[in-house]
Scaffold this active site. Structure first.
Site, PDB file in Angstrom:
ATOM      1  CG  ASP A 130      56.517   0.461  50.284  1.00  0.00           C
ATOM      2  OD1 ASP A 130      57.044   0.530  49.151  1.00  0.00           O
ATOM      3  OD2 ASP A 130      56.302   1.460  51.002  1.00  0.00           O
ATOM      4  CE  LYS A 173      61.632   6.899  47.083  1.00  0.00           C
ATOM      5  NZ  LYS A 173      60.361   6.681  47.762  1.00  0.00           N
ATOM      6  CD1 TRP A 200      59.523   5.507  53.417  1.00  0.00           C
ATOM      7  CD2 TRP A 200      57.497   6.306  52.864  1.00  0.00           C
ATOM      8  NE1 TRP A 200      59.701   6.677  52.723  1.00  0.00           N
ATOM      9  CE2 TRP A 200      58.484   7.193  52.370  1.00  0.00           C
ATOM     10  CE3 TRP A 200      56.153   6.611  52.642  1.00  0.00           C
ATOM     11  CZ2 TRP A 200      58.167   8.350  51.655  1.00  0.00           C
ATOM     12  CZ3 TRP A 200      55.829   7.772  51.931  1.00  0.00           C
ATOM     13  CH2 TRP A 200      56.830   8.619  51.451  1.00  0.00           C
TER      14      TRP A 200
HETATM   15  C1  LIG Z   1      59.233   6.925  48.387  1.00  0.00           C
HETATM   16  C2  LIG Z   1      58.519   5.865  49.121  1.00  0.00           C
HETATM   17  C3  LIG Z   1      57.112   5.812  49.167  1.00  0.00           C
HETATM   18  C4  LIG Z   1      56.233   6.864  48.544  1.00  0.00           C
HETATM   19  O1  LIG Z   1      56.251   6.838  47.190  1.00  0.00           O
HETATM   20  P1  LIG Z   1      55.261   7.809  46.362  1.00  0.00           P
HETATM   21  O2  LIG Z   1      55.496   7.384  44.975  1.00  0.00           O
HETATM   22  O3  LIG Z   1      55.691   9.214  46.671  1.00  0.00           O
HETATM   23  O4  LIG Z   1      53.896   7.557  46.834  1.00  0.00           O
HETATM   24  C5  LIG Z   1      56.529   4.757  49.827  1.00  0.00           C
HETATM   25  N1  LIG Z   1      57.267   3.802  50.427  1.00  0.00           N
HETATM   26  C6  LIG Z   1      58.612   3.828  50.422  1.00  0.00           C
HETATM   27  C7  LIG Z   1      59.382   2.747  51.094  1.00  0.00           C
HETATM   28  C8  LIG Z   1      59.282   4.858  49.766  1.00  0.00           C
HETATM   29  O5  LIG Z   1      60.616   4.881  49.747  1.00  0.00           O
END
Ligand SMILES: *Cc1c(COP(=O)(O)O)cnc(C)c1O
Length: 359
Positions: free
Chosen positions: A171, A195, A102
């Site tokens: 993030d 999540k 990521w």
């Molecule tokens: C799942 C995830 C993403 C991507 O999320 P989207 O909603 O599919 O864009 C980005 N960063 C992390 C750490 C993630 O776990």
């Protein structure tokens, strides 16, 4: 009803009480005669619902008043572009830590808009650790520092918050709401919802208000945090159903005792799996112990020819979505807030039994 144990990395399991309540309210939301999806986002009710969701999140995370809370569409990946577009000009320098898949995606997107300096990386260890605080430093004139506190795919987490003289941007997609977070240490926190928050497609952004208003002139209106904040997250039609469900999840977490309570349970859940993996030769996890994720537990079987049988047997036992990410192989159990201790205990029992039968 036959609910399975769902260890999906995302979109992930949602709390059952939230799903039940949503289903009860589906046809007639709070006496409106409509479902929550069928109402104007400008109606008093939906504006109030959005404000209540924000207020609940503010209580949960103790978000200070000098931070804006924004709901946007496009998930976390869209924020990979929004971050540089809101905070940096094309000739600026921005700093990123690279700790896995990521981080890499965030870096690649930021490189389209500005000059990225990767100041620390754990690529050499194949992302089985994070760079230690003393191993990296910021160049002069950096606009911000970006990192990913929990790498969902590698199952690696930071056990410290990076210190920087510039805004720290995080993030938090796969760890937000799993433990208390010291919001004032961040300039920007963002997370995709699927999540620990709600349905996919929604992103939550928590941004220090002093950082608003400096978006580049070519920043699309839909990605401009200032515009979103000024319009109560309703610059255009927001994902109202996603915000509704997120609000129910926030309420549910408050009823569980908030983030302190979640953290206690989450540590117990993770320990259950890591203890098993570390004491059973049949399983392994490559991540340095102090950097192991509490939310995503990747593991391999000593004999990978048993992977298929493991997944088939798990599915037969109603333990779903344990296949590891295609980039790392093996297995991964994602154990977000909505995956309760009994689900994790059932998985641990299954793993012990499978090892006995096949070891
Ligand atoms: C799942 C995830 C993403 C991507 O999320 P989207 O909603 O599919 O864009 C980005 N960063 C992390 C750490 C993630 O776990």
């Amino acid at each position: 009803m036959n609910r399975a144990y769902n260890f999906c990395a995302g979109p992930a399991a949602l709390p059952e009480p939230v799903l039940m309540r949503a289903s009860e309210e589906m046809m007639d939301w709070q006496g409106s005669g409509c479902s929550v999806m069928e109402m104007s986002h400008r109606s008093t009710e939906i504006v109030a619902m959005t404000e209540a969701a924000e207020a609940s999140l503010r209580r949960l995370m103790a978000i200070p008043d000098d931070y804006a809370v924004i709901f946007q569409q496009g998930g976390a990946s869209q924020q990979f572009a929004a971050v540089p577009l809101n905070l940096a000009h094309s000739d600026d320098v921005v700093a990123y830590l690279n700790t896995g898949q990521w981080s890499k995606k965030a870096i690649a997107e930021a490189q389209r808009f500005t000059n990225v300096e990767v100041v620390g990386s754990s690529q050499a260890s194949n992302f089985t650790e994070v760079p230690k605080a003393e191993e990296w430093s910021l160049p002069a004139n950096t606009r911000y520092l970006h990192y990913c506190p929990n790498e969902t795919i590698g199952g690696v987490r930071f056990n410290y918050i990076p210190e920087a003289a510039v805004p720290v941007v995080a993030d938090m997609s796969s760890m937000i709401l799993s433990e208390p977070i010291d919001v004032p240490r961040f300039g920007v926190i963002y997370a995709g919802a699927q999540k620990n928050i709600g349905p996919a497609g929604l992103a939550v952004i928590i941004v220090k208000k002093s950082l608003l208003g400096s978006a580049r002139s070519d920043c699309p209106a839909m990605l401009d945090w200032q515009k979103a904040a000024d319009n109560g997250s309703m610059y255009n039609t927001p994902p109202t159903f996603g915000i509704y469900l997120a609000g129910l999840v926030f309420e549910w977490i408050e009823a569980q005792g908030g983030l302190d309570a979640m953290a206690v349970v989450n540590r117990r859940k993770a320990a259950m799996l890591y203890d098993l993996i570390d004491t059973n030769d049949f399983y392994a996890n490559p991540v340095e112990v102090e950097s192991r994720s509490l939310m995503n537990v990747p593991f391999t079987l000593a004999d990978s020819s048993l992977d298929k049988a493991f997944l088939a047997d798990a599915e037969a036992a109603r333990l779903l979505n344990l296949k590891g990410h295609r980039s790392v192989g093996g297995m991964r159990a994602s154990i977000y807030n909505a995956v309760d201790e009994s689900a994790v205990a059932t998985l641990a029992e299954f793993m012990t039994d499978f090892a006995k039968r096949n070891g």
